[in-house]
Design a protein around this motif. Structure first.
Motif, PDB file in Angstrom:
ATOM      1  N   SER A 128       0.664  -1.296   0.061  1.00 25.28           N
ATOM      2  CA  SER A 128      -0.225   0.064  -0.115  1.00 25.28           C
ATOM      3  C   SER A 128       0.953   1.177   0.078  1.00 25.28           C
ATOM      4  N   ALA A 129       1.758   1.194   0.679  1.00 26.96           N
ATOM      5  CA  ALA A 129       3.019   2.514   1.007  1.00 26.96           C
ATOM      6  C   ALA A 129       3.508   2.445  -0.415  1.00 26.96           C
ATOM      7  N   LEU A 130       4.033   1.581  -1.248  1.00 27.19           N
ATOM      8  CA  LEU A 130       4.586   1.703  -2.488  1.00 27.19           C
ATOM      9  C   LEU A 130       3.637   2.061  -3.393  1.00 27.19           C
TER      10      LEU A 130
ATOM     11  N   SER B  98       7.663   1.187  -8.167  1.00 27.95           N
ATOM     12  CA  SER B  98       6.283   1.503  -8.181  1.00 27.95           C
ATOM     13  C   SER B  98       6.130   2.974  -8.947  1.00 27.95           C
ATOM     14  N   VAL B  99       4.871   3.370  -9.235  1.00 26.28           N
ATOM     15  CA  VAL B  99       4.831   4.579  -9.593  1.00 26.28           C
ATOM     16  C   VAL B  99       5.349   5.679  -8.819  1.00 26.28           C
TER      17      VAL B  99
ATOM     18  N   ILE C  21       1.363  -7.951  -6.881  1.00 22.77           N
ATOM     19  CA  ILE C  21       1.697  -7.946  -5.312  1.00 22.77           C
ATOM     20  C   ILE C  21       0.738  -6.929  -4.690  1.00 22.77           C
ATOM     21  N   ASN C  22       0.091  -5.883  -5.479  1.00 20.08           N
ATOM     22  CA  ASN C  22      -0.768  -5.011  -5.181  1.00 20.08           C
ATOM     23  C   ASN C  22      -2.157  -5.755  -4.713  1.00 20.08           C
ATOM     24  N   SER C  23      -2.595  -6.625  -5.603  1.00 24.82           N
ATOM     25  CA  SER C  23      -3.799  -7.295  -5.391  1.00 24.82           C
ATOM     26  C   SER C  23      -4.006  -8.397  -4.611  1.00 24.82           C
ATOM     27  N   SER C  24      -2.781  -9.234  -4.271  1.00 26.77           N
ATOM     28  CA  SER C  24      -2.894 -10.377  -3.720  1.00 26.77           C
ATOM     29  C   SER C  24      -1.455 -10.703  -3.285  1.00 26.77           C
TER      30      SER C  24
ATOM     31  N   ASN D 284       5.679   4.527  15.844  1.00 26.33           N
ATOM     32  CA  ASN D 284       6.637   5.496  14.961  1.00 26.33           C
ATOM     33  C   ASN D 284       7.495   4.783  14.271  1.00 26.33           C
ATOM     34  N   GLU D 285       8.050   3.667  14.572  1.00 24.88           N
ATOM     35  CA  GLU D 285       9.179   3.151  14.496  1.00 24.88           C
ATOM     36  C   GLU D 285       9.268   2.689  12.726  1.00 24.88           C
ATOM     37  N   HIS D 286       8.437   2.539  12.046  1.00 21.82           N
ATOM     38  CA  HIS D 286       8.201   2.093  10.697  1.00 21.82           C
ATOM     39  C   HIS D 286       8.430   3.285   9.717  1.00 21.82           C
TER      40      HIS D 286
END
Length: 166
Positions: A70-72, A98-99, A127-130, A164-166
């Motif tokens: 999701s972050a990517l 990613s974009v 990767i995004n869908s599954s 907040n570590e990530h």
């Protein structure tokens, strides 16, 4: 062997119950039991870099977490490690683009790569869908099972994400 025992046990339980009247009932109960059993046998473990590994015997299936995909954003390119290449835990072993960004892949455990997901290289959007199913990245034969103790279980990973570590 374990699955066979689960199916046999499920068949006995369903057969003895008053609800047993058709084969479809038996099949439904067996599928439910197998689904529940699978969750108990293969626990997904996570790194602080958002990779996961699911271990079956001495083979680990590796991917990235839902948070990471999701972050990517929309993944457009996947460079996965070559089969037969050996890595040490936390080694850089590939990359995802990613974009929005590019991100290195790190192996959560030490071992030799025994397979890579060619479908992901051909269609990175898997990767995004599954990310936990069809979007797995590679399989690795573990050579230091003790490293698994250093990884987070799902509950610990969720707590890590809240920090907040990530």
């Amino acid at each position: 062997m374990v699955i066979h025992r689960l199916i046999t046990r499920a068949a006995r339980v369903v057969h003895k119950s008053a609800a047993f009247n058709k084969t479809s009932c038996l099949n439904t109960q067996i599928v439910r039991l197998i689904s529940i059993g699978r969750c108990n046998f293969a626990e997904r473990l996570y790194t602080n870099k958002h990779e996961w590994v699911e271990v079956d015997g001495k083979i680990g299936i590796v991917g990235i977490s839902d948070y990471a995909q999701s972050a990517l954003g929309d993944v457009v390119y996947a460079q996965l490690p070559d089969v037969d290449k050996t890595f040490t835990q936390n080694d850089e072993c590939g990359a995802l683009e990613s974009v929005k960004a590019a991100s290195e892949l790190f192996t959560p455990v030490s071992g030799k790569v025994v397979a890579k997901n060619n479908d992901v290289e051909d269609t990175p959007s898997l990767i995004n869908s599954s990310c936990y199913d069809k979007g797995w990245l590679f399989k690795i034969e573990l050579n230091k099972e003790t490293e698994l103790k250093e990884l987070m279980n799902e509950t610990q990973y969720k707590e890590f994400l809240k920090s907040n570590e990530h």
